[in-house]
Design a protein around this motif. Structure first.
Motif, mmCIF file in Angstrom:
data_model
loop_
_atom_site.group_PDB
_atom_site.id
_atom_site.type_symbol
_atom_site.label_atom_id
_atom_site.label_comp_id
_atom_site.label_asym_id
_atom_site.label_seq_id
_atom_site.Cartn_x
_atom_site.Cartn_y
_atom_site.Cartn_z
ATOM 1 N N LEU A 62 0.832 -1.209 0.000
ATOM 2 C CA LEU A 62 0.000 0.000 0.000
ATOM 3 C C LEU A 62 0.863 1.255 0.000
ATOM 4 C CD1 LEU A 62 -2.860 -0.885 2.522
ATOM 5 C CD2 LEU A 62 -3.079 -0.496 0.080
ATOM 6 N N VAL A 63 1.903 1.223 0.837
ATOM 7 C CA VAL A 63 2.788 2.389 0.904
ATOM 8 C C VAL A 63 3.498 2.577 -0.446
ATOM 9 C CG1 VAL A 63 4.903 3.257 1.964
ATOM 10 C CG2 VAL A 63 3.093 2.323 3.373
ATOM 11 N N ALA A 64 3.966 1.459 -1.018
ATOM 12 C CA ALA A 64 4.642 1.558 -2.316
ATOM 13 C C ALA A 64 3.689 2.075 -3.379
ATOM 14 C CB ALA A 64 5.196 0.200 -2.705
ATOM 15 N N GLY A 65 2.451 1.601 -3.325
ATOM 16 C CA GLY A 65 1.445 2.084 -4.284
ATOM 17 C C GLY A 65 1.199 3.567 -4.124
ATOM 18 N N LYS A 66 1.134 4.047 -2.907
ATOM 19 C CA LYS A 66 0.918 5.467 -2.671
ATOM 20 C C LYS A 66 2.132 6.267 -3.125
ATOM 21 C CE LYS A 66 -2.363 5.164 1.097
ATOM 22 N NZ LYS A 66 -2.652 5.508 2.470
ATOM 23 N N ILE A 67 3.324 5.695 -2.909
ATOM 24 C CA ILE A 67 4.549 6.400 -3.298
ATOM 25 C C ILE A 67 4.626 6.526 -4.815
ATOM 26 C CG2 ILE A 67 7.068 6.167 -3.394
ATOM 27 C CD1 ILE A 67 6.941 5.015 -0.620
ATOM 28 N N ILE A 68 4.247 5.497 -5.504
ATOM 29 C CA ILE A 68 4.304 5.537 -6.965
ATOM 30 C C ILE A 68 3.329 6.557 -7.493
ATOM 31 C CG2 ILE A 68 3.845 4.172 -9.036
ATOM 32 C CD1 ILE A 68 4.902 1.770 -7.527
ATOM 33 N N THR A 122 7.839 14.220 -1.268
ATOM 34 C CA THR A 122 8.402 15.440 -0.694
ATOM 35 C C THR A 122 8.599 15.147 0.784
ATOM 36 O OG1 THR A 122 6.252 16.345 -0.173
ATOM 37 C CG2 THR A 122 7.166 16.916 -2.322
ATOM 38 N N PRO A 123 9.405 15.930 1.485
ATOM 39 C CA PRO A 123 9.587 15.673 2.907
ATOM 40 C C PRO A 123 8.267 15.650 3.672
ATOM 41 C CG PRO A 123 11.186 17.252 2.166
ATOM 42 C CD PRO A 123 10.275 17.001 1.020
ATOM 43 N N GLU A 124 7.310 16.453 3.284
ATOM 44 C CA GLU A 124 6.017 16.457 3.972
ATOM 45 C C GLU A 124 5.243 15.171 3.711
ATOM 46 O OE1 GLU A 124 6.772 19.053 1.762
ATOM 47 O OE2 GLU A 124 7.560 20.309 3.346
ATOM 48 N N ILE A 125 5.298 14.683 2.464
ATOM 49 C CA ILE A 125 4.592 13.460 2.110
ATOM 50 C C ILE A 125 5.252 12.267 2.822
ATOM 51 C CG2 ILE A 125 4.078 11.875 0.221
ATOM 52 C CD1 ILE A 125 3.794 14.307 -1.595
ATOM 53 N N GLN A 126 6.613 12.284 2.810
ATOM 54 C CA GLN A 126 7.330 11.203 3.478
ATOM 55 C C GLN A 126 6.965 11.161 4.960
ATOM 56 O OE1 GLN A 126 11.584 11.411 3.167
ATOM 57 N NE2 GLN A 126 11.864 9.449 4.156
ATOM 58 N N HIS A 127 6.935 12.335 5.605
ATOM 59 C CA HIS A 127 6.567 12.395 7.022
ATOM 60 C C HIS A 127 5.143 11.896 7.227
ATOM 61 C CE1 HIS A 127 6.676 13.682 11.152
ATOM 62 N NE2 HIS A 127 5.566 14.429 10.968
ATOM 63 N N GLY A 128 4.242 12.250 6.395
ATOM 64 C CA GLY A 128 2.854 11.792 6.488
ATOM 65 C C GLY A 128 2.744 10.284 6.304
ATOM 66 N N LEU A 129 3.512 9.733 5.321
ATOM 67 C CA LEU A 129 3.477 8.297 5.096
ATOM 68 C C LEU A 129 3.994 7.527 6.316
ATOM 69 C CD1 LEU A 129 4.709 8.033 1.400
ATOM 70 C CD2 LEU A 129 2.421 7.577 2.255
ATOM 71 N N VAL A 130 5.084 8.024 6.914
ATOM 72 C CA VAL A 130 5.633 7.373 8.103
ATOM 73 C C VAL A 130 4.615 7.434 9.232
ATOM 74 C CG1 VAL A 130 7.423 7.515 9.860
ATOM 75 C CG2 VAL A 130 8.036 7.727 7.455
ATOM 76 N N GLN A 131 3.967 8.573 9.399
ATOM 77 C CA GLN A 131 2.961 8.701 10.456
ATOM 78 C C GLN A 131 1.778 7.759 10.202
ATOM 79 O OE1 GLN A 131 3.184 10.343 13.292
ATOM 80 N NE2 GLN A 131 5.272 10.944 12.680
ATOM 81 N N ASP A 132 1.350 7.633 8.959
ATOM 82 C CA ASP A 132 0.263 6.702 8.618
ATOM 83 C C ASP A 132 0.673 5.252 8.901
ATOM 84 O OD1 ASP A 132 -1.391 8.747 7.829
ATOM 85 O OD2 ASP A 132 -0.953 8.518 5.677
ATOM 86 N N PHE A 133 1.922 4.929 8.526
ATOM 87 C CA PHE A 133 2.426 3.577 8.757
ATOM 88 C C PHE A 133 2.460 3.257 10.253
ATOM 89 C CE2 PHE A 133 5.929 0.637 9.581
ATOM 90 C CZ PHE A 133 5.468 -0.470 8.879
#
Length: 161
Positions: free
Chosen positions: A130-136, A141-152
């Motif tokens: 799911l994370v890889a799918g969202k990343i693709i 961006t640093p904000e998106i990366q931070h959000g993805l880590v928080q979601d994970f």
């Protein structure tokens, strides 16, 4: 002192009576007394022999009683030892059963742990996909990366462990 014929006649009759009694009564009375004395002696001897036999029987009875007590004590000791051995066997059997139950429980825990780890890996893989799918689909961006880590972290916190 005068000579008295009556006294002489009495003396003569007395001697005659003694001779008569000796011939007629003394021998039968003496024989009767002798047989009575032998009877009493025999009875005393028989009583003494009976007393000795009774004492021997008493001693034998006491010896038999002592032997019976010793045998009873030996039987009691043997039963006590057998009871102790049986108790020890029961304790050993209980320990063996407890160890078997413990080993089964540990094996069950290990299986459940492996099952939980496998489920966790499946969920982590799903989340990674799911994370890889969202990343693709998005540029990182640093904000998106931070959000993805928080979601994970949020999703991983909801997993049962």
């Amino acid at each position: 002192m005068k000579f008295n014929a009556t006294l002489l006649a009495q003396f003569f009759h007395f001697i005659l009576l003694l001779i008569f009694l000796r011939i007629v009564a003394y021998k039968p009375v003496a024989n009767m007394l002798k047989s009575r004395q032998e009877f009493i002696t025999n009875n005393v001897a028989a009583a003494e022999e009976d007393r000795k036999q009774a004492e021997a029987l008493r001693q034998q009875y006491l010896a038999d009683m002592q032997k019976a007590r010793e045998e009873a004590q030996a039987i009691i000791q043997q039963a006590t030892k057998a009871g102790e051995v049986q108790a020890q066997e029961i304790i050993e059997a209980a320990k063996t059963e407890a160890n078997r139950v413990k080993d089964n429980a540990l094996q069950e825990i290990a299986r459940e742990k492996e099952k939980a780890v496998a489920e966790l890996r499946d969920q982590v893989a799903s989340l990674s996909v799911l994370v890889a799918g969202k990343i693709i689909n998005q540029t990182i961006t640093p904000e998106i990366q931070h959000g993805l880590v928080q979601d994970f972290i949020k999703e991983a916190g909801d997993l049962p462990c």
